[in-house]
Write a protein that holds these residues in place. Structure first.
Motif, PDB file in Angstrom:
ATOM      1  N   LYS A 280      -8.711  -8.976  -5.448  1.00 55.49           N
ATOM      2  CA  LYS A 280      -7.496  -9.229  -4.675  1.00 55.49           C
ATOM      3  C   LYS A 280      -7.221  -8.169  -3.620  1.00 55.49           C
ATOM      4  O   LYS A 280      -6.481  -8.409  -2.677  1.00 55.49           O
ATOM      5  CB  LYS A 280      -6.297  -9.332  -5.619  1.00 55.49           C
ATOM      6  N   THR A 281      -7.779  -7.004  -3.825  1.00 58.46           N
ATOM      7  CA  THR A 281      -7.474  -5.913  -2.903  1.00 58.46           C
ATOM      8  C   THR A 281      -8.755  -5.363  -2.302  1.00 58.46           C
ATOM      9  O   THR A 281      -9.845  -5.464  -2.856  1.00 58.46           O
ATOM     10  CB  THR A 281      -6.733  -4.773  -3.624  1.00 58.46           C
ATOM     11  N   GLN A 283      -9.397  -2.263  -1.929  1.00 61.87           N
ATOM     12  CA  GLN A 283      -9.839  -1.131  -2.731  1.00 61.87           C
ATOM     13  C   GLN A 283     -10.730  -1.603  -3.877  1.00 61.87           C
ATOM     14  O   GLN A 283     -11.748  -0.974  -4.198  1.00 61.87           O
ATOM     15  CB  GLN A 283      -8.634  -0.359  -3.284  1.00 61.87           C
ATOM     16  N   GLU A 369      -6.092  -7.666   4.527  1.00 61.38           N
ATOM     17  CA  GLU A 369      -5.318  -6.434   4.351  1.00 61.38           C
ATOM     18  C   GLU A 369      -4.627  -6.035   5.641  1.00 61.38           C
ATOM     19  O   GLU A 369      -3.497  -5.545   5.632  1.00 61.38           O
ATOM     20  CB  GLU A 369      -6.237  -5.303   3.872  1.00 61.38           C
ATOM     21  N   GLU A 373      -0.852  -5.809   5.741  1.00 66.80           N
ATOM     22  CA  GLU A 373      -0.197  -4.551   6.107  1.00 66.80           C
ATOM     23  C   GLU A 373       0.738  -4.757   7.297  1.00 66.80           C
ATOM     24  O   GLU A 373       1.838  -4.211   7.338  1.00 66.80           O
ATOM     25  CB  GLU A 373      -1.257  -3.506   6.448  1.00 66.80           C
ATOM     26  N   TYR A 442      -4.674 -15.632   0.872  1.00 64.78           N
ATOM     27  CA  TYR A 442      -4.390 -14.246   0.467  1.00 64.78           C
ATOM     28  C   TYR A 442      -3.975 -14.232  -1.002  1.00 64.78           C
ATOM     29  O   TYR A 442      -3.189 -15.076  -1.448  1.00 64.78           O
ATOM     30  CB  TYR A 442      -3.286 -13.666   1.346  1.00 64.78           C
ATOM     31  N   ASP A 444      -2.108 -12.385  -2.752  1.00 64.91           N
ATOM     32  CA  ASP A 444      -0.684 -12.143  -3.065  1.00 64.91           C
ATOM     33  C   ASP A 444       0.210 -13.029  -2.212  1.00 64.91           C
ATOM     34  O   ASP A 444       1.311 -12.641  -1.835  1.00 64.91           O
ATOM     35  CB  ASP A 444      -0.359 -10.666  -2.831  1.00 64.91           C
TER      36      ASP A 444
END
Length: 863
Positions: A280-281, A283, A369, A373, A442, A444
């Motif tokens: 999901k991310t 990172q 992201e 962001e 996405y 989230d």
């Protein structure tokens, strides 16, 4: 092969529940058996060095070399393949404790429960704690991951030993202490996997030391397993140390279970490589990429080498067995070289395309992201701007604000509306970004949509509240303008009316002082005129009250929470009501006080008239009597006895008139009590009457005394009535002020008219006779005495002495009191001053010798 499988995250994630639960906790208070401690020292030191040598170092003393924590951290990095935090390089105790704590924290992070092991004990060189810590590390990194037929760790290792040694005679592995004392168990493990290295049939059960030494030498030489124990320690100890044996045996497992471990590694790694579930991310995906690169760089190359070594070992073993005419080595089912090759092929297939998928997914997440962001930044900026705006718009501060404050709030609201319009673009951008994030799936998106929806809902609410607040502010402004106009009108009318009432109250309470009926009548007339203006004033008051009532009506009707106090006026409704009530109270009080004063002035007027009537009669009467007495005193006809009789009659009439004076005094007392200070009906005051009366009494008494003295002088000197009349005529002629006295100049003129040739010395001598006290005047009696002495040739000392004897009532002396009573004051004072004291028979204090005085006066004595 001696390869310890590191627990890497890319192929397997350990669950704490899978970790072995230690059989027994490390009791801090128990002491190790010396034999066990020796075995653990040797075994654990050798085990640590087997790994530390990969980093080019080793330890000599297990409790000393780990005290600074540096080699302890290095050991953990070597056996785990992971980097620990940078160690502290200082040599102070706290630096050492910090390093050991970093190592212990890392061990704890792997799910290991450190029982009663603290950094301070390791730094202090506590052997028991140090051995316990190393055993914990061995358990976690060398034994924990052993798994055989659904058993793990110690039980798994024991089961593996039992399976491998089951076909061998005289070998019965039941534990990790006594089952290994004869050395056959170790030899069986070696022979089972490397029959080329040992001839098991030649071993003797009764030679445990030889068996153990043989196994350890072969293991050290051919299997790269260091010698960790002494054969004598194992054989001669009733129960060898379990931990030492378990540690040493685990090295055989890792040396011989290469195929099993490799297959297990492939089994764990293939699902990891086939897993295409996106993270999901960014990172998380970066971590996956790093794990994959670590796999390609660190973990796969050793496995490739291990696979090749297994194939080489298998082929070498088979060749040696064939040359020795021994049966070929047959691995257990599923662990053939072909099985390993097939598994490796599946691994290669799974690995193919994994990196490309990772890079594509990272690029997708990077885009997401970036958008996320951007969404977060814009949303945060908007939320920060919008924070508290609804509460501000919901405020009803205008309900308690003044007109000026409401106008300021309206201008502030206009500025807010401009600001609100400027933020419209940002809200639209936030919605657009949220839509794109949804389209790109996405992870989230639910939270993004929720946040976006909240922003849009809030934006709609802000628009609605903004419009409502503008309407409320404009409505309030109009109402307050109306109230402001009413306040201004109230102030313009209330101030003059208030001043009028204050002036009226001052006038109504003003102390008035009047002295006549005319003055009080004037005040009553003015008061009546004031009362005539009260209806008009009451009308003005009602109008002013109506203005204020209108203000309060507007405030109540529209629920405006502001004070009804007037900013333009300090005059309040209560103040106006109280002052008006005060005026109405004071009017009848003023009426009463004026009427009472009118009655008092009438009474005072009666007292004035009554006093004036008497004073106007008494004053002239006193004046007439004074004139009559004066005329009688200068009268030059008639005998002195007749004059005396007339004066006595005057005196009698004056005494009888005293009742009129007393009555006037009573009327004057009443006037004083009534505080009447003037009387237009008469020019006489009580003081004038008193002075006149006292002067009248004094004059009549003095005049009678003078006539009596004249009679005495006449009789003593033998002066005829005609002479006395002449003296009176002369004295009256030169008495210019007609007051019965001649000053020095008048007396000089009189003497000159009678033929006296006067020098200054002679006149001075005469003046000492006629004015012995130096008063500057000459009385008629002094004038008679002087003229008698000057004109009477028959005057002798005996005649004077005879006169004094009459005055002294035949006493040979005379007293000063008798002289003052019988003679005029100036003559009495003259005689008292010059008479010598009497010292003859019958003398009393204060007695004066009139005989010596008379003799000296006529030159018959030397006095």
């Amino acid at each position: 092969m001696n390869q310890i499988e590191p627990g890497v995250q890319y192929n397997y994630v350990y669950d704490e529940d899978e970790y072995m639960i230690q059989e027994e906790e490390w009791d801090r208070d128990l002491l190790l058996d010396p034999a066990w401690e020796k075995q653990q020292r040797k075994t654990f030191t050798a085990w640590c060095n087997s790994h530390l040598r990969k980093a080019g170092t080793q330890i000599e003393n297990i409790e000393e070399d780990f005290r600074n924590g540096l080699k302890l951290m290095l050991l953990l990095e070597v056996i785990s393949g992971e980097r620990l935090p940078k160690p502290d390089r200082g040599k102070m105790r706290f630096h050492k404790i910090a390093n050991v704590n970093k190592a212990l924290d890392y061990i704890a992070s792997k799910g290991v429960k450190l029982v009663s092991i603290g950094a301070e004990e390791i730094v202090d060189g506590n052997v028991k704690m140090t051995l316990g810590m190393i055993w914990t590390i061995i358990l976690r990194f060398a034994i924990q991951d052993i798994s055989v037929e659904e058993t793990s760790a110690k039980e798994g290792l024991l089961l593996w030993c039992q399976r491998k040694t089951a076909p061998y005679r005289n070998v019965n592995i039941q534990n990790f202490h006594t089952s290994w004392k004869d050395g056959l168990g170790l030899c069986a493990l070696i022979h089972r996997h490397r029959p080329d290295l040992i001839d098991y049939s030649k071993l003797n059960k009764d030679d445990p030391i030889g068996n153990i030494n043989l196994a350890m030498e072969i293991a050290e030489k051919h299997l790269d397993i260091p010698k960790m124990l002494d054969a004598e320690d194992i054989v001669n100890t009733p129960k060898p140390d379990e931990r030492a044996i378990m540690t040493y045996v685990s090295c055989f497992y890792h040396a011989f279970a290469g195929a099993e471990q490799l297959l297990e590694w492939i089994r764990r790694t293939i699902p990891w490589l086939e897993n295409r579930t996106p993270e999901k991310t960014m990172q998380a995906m970066q971590k996956k990429l790093e794990d994959f690169r670590d796999y390609r760089r660190k973990h796969k190359p050793p496995k490739v080498q291990e696979k090749c070594q297994l194939e080489i070992n298998f082929n070498t073993l088979q060749t040696k067995l064939r040359i020795s005419n021994r049966p070929a080595f047959m691995p257990s089912e599923g662990k053939m070289v072909s099985d390993i090759a097939g598994a490796w092929q599946r691994l290669e297939q799974a690995e193919k395309g994994y990196e490309e998928w990772l890079l594509n997914e990272i690029r997708r997440l990077e885009r997401l992201e970036h958008l996320a962001e951007k969404f977060r930044q814009k949303a945060s900026t908007h939320e920060t701007w919008a924070y508290g705006k609804e509460q501000i718009l919901l405020q009803k501060d205008y309900e308690s604000a003044s007109l000026t404050e409401v106008r300021a709030l309206l201008r502030k609201h206009e500025a807010f509306e401009s600001d609100l319009a400027a933020h419209q673009d940002r809200v639209e951008q936030i919605a657009a970004i949220a839509q794109e994030l949804n389209e790109l799936d996405y992870h989230d998106a639910v939270n993004v949509n929720d946040r976006c929806q909240k922003i849009c809902d809030q934006w709609d609410r802000l628009g609605t509240l903004t419009q409502k607040r503008r309407e409320a502010l404009e409505r309030t402004e109009k109402l307050l303008e109306t109230i402001d106009q009413l306040h201004l009108e109230f102030a313009k009318r209330a101030a003059p009316f208030n001043n009028w009432m204050e002036g009226a109250m001052e006038d109504l309470q003003d102390m008035f002082i009047v002295h006549s009926i005319e003055e009080i009548q004037s005040l009553i007339t003015a008061h009546e005129q004031f009362k005539a203006t009260l209806p008009e004033a009451d009308g003005e008051r009602q109008s002013i009250l109506a203005i204020q009532n209108e203000v309060e009506k507007v405030i109540q009707s529209y629920n405006i929470r502001i004070s009804s106090s007037n900013p333009y006026s300090t005059v309040t409704m209560d103040e106006l009501r109280n002052k008006w009530d005060k005026v109405k109270q004071l009017v009848p009080i003023r009426d009463q006080s004026l009427q009472e004063e009118l009655a008092r002035q009438h009474a005072n007027e009666r007292l004035r008239r009554q006093f004036a009537a008497q004073a106007n009669a008494i004053g002239p009467w006193i004046q007439n009597k004074m004139e009559e007495i004066a005329r009688s005193s200068i009268q030059i006809t008639g005998a002195l006895e007749d004059q005396m009789n007339q004066l006595k009659q005057y005196e009698h009439n004056i005494i009888n008139y005293k009742n009129n004076i007393d009555k006037l005094e009573g009327d004057h007392q009443l006037i004083q009590e009534a505080l009447v200070f003037d009387n237009k009906h008469t020019n006489y005051t009580m003081e004038h009457i008193r002075v006149g009366w006292e002067l009248l009494l004094t004059t009549i008494a003095r005049t009678i005394n003078e006539v009596e003295t004249q009679i005495l002088t006449r009789d003593a000197k033998g002066i005829t009535q005609e002479q006395m009349n002449e003296f009176r005529a002369s004295f009256n002629h030169f008495d210019r002020r007609k007051n019965g006295l001649m000053d020095h100049e008048d007396f000089r003129a009189c003497l000159i008219s009678m033929g006296y040739d006067l020098g200054e010395a002679e006149f001075a001598r005469i003046m000492t006779l006629v004015d012995p006290n130096g008063q500057g005047t000459v009385t008629f009696q002094s004038f008679i005495d002087f003229m008698t002495r000057e004109t009477a040739d028959t005057d002798t000392a005996e005649q004077v002495i005879a006169s004094f004897r009459i005055l002294a009532s035949d006493k040979p002396y005379i007293l000063a009191e008798e002289l003052r009573r019988e003679l005029p004051p100036d003559q009495a004072q003259y005689c008292i001053k010059r008479m010598p004291p009497y010292s003859g028979p019958g003398s009393v204090p204060g007695a004066l010798d009139y005989t010596a005085f008379s003799s000296a006066l006529y030159g018959e004595s030397d006095l």
